[in-house]
Scaffold this active site. Structure first.
Site, PDB file in Angstrom:
ATOM      1  N   GLU A  15      -2.778   7.652  -4.528  1.00 34.73           N
ATOM      2  CA  GLU A  15      -3.256   7.059  -5.782  1.00 34.73           C
ATOM      3  C   GLU A  15      -4.765   7.223  -5.982  1.00 34.73           C
ATOM      4  OE1 GLU A  15      -2.085   2.886  -4.900  1.00 34.73           O
ATOM      5  OE2 GLU A  15      -4.208   2.394  -5.113  1.00 34.73           O
ATOM      6  N   HIS A  26      -1.531   0.111  -9.703  1.00 33.77           N
ATOM      7  CA  HIS A  26      -2.222  -0.855  -8.833  1.00 33.77           C
ATOM      8  C   HIS A  26      -2.823  -2.005  -9.640  1.00 33.77           C
ATOM      9  CE1 HIS A  26      -4.153  -1.098  -4.607  1.00 33.77           C
ATOM     10  NE2 HIS A  26      -4.040  -2.307  -5.118  1.00 33.77           N
ATOM     11  N   ARG A  37       0.861  -1.174   0.000  1.00 39.94           N
ATOM     12  CA  ARG A  37       0.000   0.000   0.000  1.00 39.94           C
ATOM     13  C   ARG A  37       0.905   1.233   0.000  1.00 39.94           C
ATOM     14  NH1 ARG A  37      -3.402  -2.777  -1.582  1.00 39.94           N
ATOM     15  NH2 ARG A  37      -5.462  -3.239  -0.715  1.00 39.94           N
TER      16      ARG A  37
HETATM   17  P1  NAI Z   1      -0.996 -11.467   4.642  1.00 43.70           P
HETATM   18  O1  NAI Z   1      -1.917 -11.028   5.749  1.00 43.70           O
HETATM   19  O2  NAI Z   1      -1.008 -12.889   4.201  1.00 43.70           O
HETATM   20  O3  NAI Z   1       0.520 -11.102   5.051  1.00 43.70           O
HETATM   21  C1  NAI Z   1       0.893  -9.874   5.604  1.00 43.70           C
HETATM   22  C2  NAI Z   1       2.110 -10.133   6.463  1.00 43.70           C
HETATM   23  O4  NAI Z   1       2.612  -8.861   6.911  1.00 43.70           O
HETATM   24  C3  NAI Z   1       1.802 -10.971   7.722  1.00 43.70           C
HETATM   25  O5  NAI Z   1       2.658 -12.076   7.801  1.00 43.70           O
HETATM   26  C4  NAI Z   1       2.021  -9.980   8.870  1.00 43.70           C
HETATM   27  O6  NAI Z   1       2.500 -10.626  10.056  1.00 43.70           O
HETATM   28  C5  NAI Z   1       3.061  -9.068   8.239  1.00 43.70           C
HETATM   29  N1  NAI Z   1       3.226  -7.797   8.953  1.00 43.70           N
HETATM   30  C6  NAI Z   1       2.323  -7.104   9.672  1.00 43.70           C
HETATM   31  N2  NAI Z   1       2.893  -6.021  10.210  1.00 43.70           N
HETATM   32  C7  NAI Z   1       4.195  -6.025   9.818  1.00 43.70           C
HETATM   33  C8  NAI Z   1       5.302  -5.174  10.064  1.00 43.70           C
HETATM   34  N3  NAI Z   1       5.189  -4.085  10.838  1.00 43.70           N
HETATM   35  N4  NAI Z   1       6.496  -5.491   9.487  1.00 43.70           N
HETATM   36  C9  NAI Z   1       6.631  -6.600   8.733  1.00 43.70           C
HETATM   37  N5  NAI Z   1       5.595  -7.444   8.485  1.00 43.70           N
HETATM   38  C10 NAI Z   1       4.403  -7.165   9.006  1.00 43.70           C
HETATM   39  O7  NAI Z   1      -1.293 -10.477   3.447  1.00 43.70           O
HETATM   40  P2  NAI Z   1      -0.962 -10.698   1.898  1.00 43.70           P
HETATM   41  O8  NAI Z   1      -2.102 -11.377   1.255  1.00 43.70           O
HETATM   42  O9  NAI Z   1       0.390 -11.257   1.768  1.00 43.70           O
HETATM   43  O10 NAI Z   1      -0.983  -9.183   1.384  1.00 43.70           O
HETATM   44  C11 NAI Z   1      -0.049  -8.222   1.850  1.00 43.70           C
HETATM   45  C12 NAI Z   1      -0.508  -6.843   1.415  1.00 43.70           C
HETATM   46  O11 NAI Z   1      -0.418  -6.741   0.000  1.00 43.70           O
HETATM   47  C13 NAI Z   1      -1.994  -6.541   1.706  1.00 43.70           C
HETATM   48  O12 NAI Z   1      -2.176  -6.062   3.043  1.00 43.70           O
HETATM   49  C14 NAI Z   1      -2.317  -5.482   0.693  1.00 43.70           C
HETATM   50  O13 NAI Z   1      -2.094  -4.205   1.264  1.00 43.70           O
HETATM   51  C15 NAI Z   1      -1.317  -5.720  -0.422  1.00 43.70           C
HETATM   52  N6  NAI Z   1      -1.977  -6.162  -1.658  1.00 43.70           N
HETATM   53  C16 NAI Z   1      -1.703  -5.491  -2.808  1.00 43.70           C
HETATM   54  C17 NAI Z   1      -2.317  -5.845  -3.998  1.00 43.70           C
HETATM   55  C18 NAI Z   1      -2.005  -5.168  -5.282  1.00 43.70           C
HETATM   56  O14 NAI Z   1      -2.771  -5.312  -6.245  1.00 43.70           O
HETATM   57  N7  NAI Z   1      -0.912  -4.442  -5.385  1.00 43.70           N
HETATM   58  C19 NAI Z   1      -3.308  -6.925  -4.023  1.00 43.70           C
HETATM   59  C20 NAI Z   1      -3.452  -7.635  -2.774  1.00 43.70           C
HETATM   60  C21 NAI Z   1      -2.832  -7.235  -1.621  1.00 43.70           C
END
Ligand code: NAI
Length: 338
Positions: A263, A295, A234
């Protein structure tokens, strides 16, 4: 149920209609994005279906509740655009699509890394202009380089597997280490140490108050000179001003973005006829070593199909009083993490 679908994109309708064949909801496609003044467009609907850039702040949610909405069905995994405390106060249930294809985003992040490393964005234009010079296009072997992942959930893990395939060393920071990543030989460490040791840093954590501007002037001081920064998580995880300063000083050698702090005023629209007012974004566009996509990390057939299926499934499950626990987003579950 009657469902108001805000920020409807042309590409989604076929997928949503197809997914709805099994559910039979009454879909009201709305082009405007959600805000306090567009919320009344959901009048008579029990569910509002939101895209990643809809602004579900307290005023917009109040408007939806006043219009009779009971369910906020997000067509996204991220939920940073929803005021969860306000939703709870208003008695609104919020559901999301927690997983639809981590590969879509991870593969896009890998694409940004390859593009920036081998300067494919510049090579494309050069060859089309019959400029076959290689000056300035030199990259480096990925094999043996260190990739630092900030967040090793589903997307971080998928990218770890890809970069492991290239022969990279894997470093990571995450409050909840992922055993599957550790099996790949990944080492977990604090963010500052990850920045000190990584040639490429890729962000895959959610945007929360704790991760807002995680990459800033102070953290960048720890980074290797000329490192590559990739953000497909994000926009708000990165302080854009600090990153511009880092690009100007050479601290950041290449920057790949699929998301941008502001964005909401730009992405998902054709503004090619407009004068862009965002000077920070336009400054980013002037660097030869910056590559921005709007995005589109999630934008694969498989991911969009899964998003539509889970969204319609969430709406039906709400009707039957049984949304799967992992799809529910609540202040109780997530505010404590923030
Ligand atoms: P997920 O929930 O499987 O993994 C997120 C990870 O980040 C977790 O392991 C969590 O413990 C970790 N985390 C939380 N706080 C943290 C910190 N301060 N430092 C380091 N790690 C931390 O989520 P997923 O599915 O892997 O997605 C991650 C992010 O990707 C989403 O939150 C979303 O914002 C973004 N995203 C972007 C998309 C795009 O089209 N560009 C599409 C889908 C998701």
């Amino acid at each position: 149920m009657r469902v108001a679908i805000f920020s409807t994109k042309a590409f989604e309708r076929t997928f949503l209609d197809r997914a709805n064949e099994r559910h039979g909801h009454e879909l009201r496609y709305l082009e405007p994005s959600l805000n306090a003044s567009t919320a009344p467009l959901a009048g008579g609907c029990q569910a509002a279906c939101l895209f990643a850039n809809d602004n579900a702040d307290a005023a917009a949610l109040k408007g939806l509740a006043d219009a009779g909405v009971l369910l906020i069905a997000l067509r996204s995994a991220g939920f940073n655009h929803v005021d969860l405390e306000a939703a709870e106060r208003l008695g609104l249930t919020v559901a999301r699509v927690p997983a639809y294809s981590p590969y879509s985003v991870a593969e896009h992040a890998a694409g940004l890394i390859l593009t920036l490393n081998r300067k494919l964005h510049r090579a494309y234009n050069r060859v089309r202009e019959q400029n076959f010079s290689l000056d300035g296009l030199m990259g480096f072997d990925l094999k043996g380089k260190t990739v630092g992942l900030v967040g090793t959930g589903q997307i971080g893990e998928a990218l770890a597997r890809i970069m492991h395939g290239f022969g990279c060393e894997l470093h990571a920071t995450d409050p909840k280490p992922n055993p599957a990543c550790e099996e790949l030989g990944m080492s977990y460490m604090p963010l500052d140490e990850l920045l000190e040791t990584s040639d490429i840093v890729s962000l895959h954590c959610p945007l929360t108050p704790a991760t807002h501007h995680l990459i800033n002037d102070r953290s960048l001081e720890h980074a290797r000179d000329g490192f590559m920064l990739i953000n497909t998580s994000r926009g708000g995880v990165v302080d854009t001003g600090a990153v511009i300063r880092g690009l100007k000083s050479g601290k950041i050698g290449a920057l790949g973005l699929d998301v941008y702090e502001e964005e909401g005023d730009l992405f998902f629209r054709d503004l090619s006829d407009h004068v862009i007012q965002d000077d920070v974004f336009m400054r980013l566009m002037t660097f030869p070593n910056v590559f921005v996509t709007a995005h589109q990390g999630f934008f694969t057939r498989e991911a969009v199909t899964n998003i539509a299926d889970t969204t319609m499934g969430n709406i039906s499950a709400f009707q039957q009083g049984e949304i799967p626990e992992e799809n529910i987003v609540s202040a109780e579950k997530f505010i404590a993490d923030k």
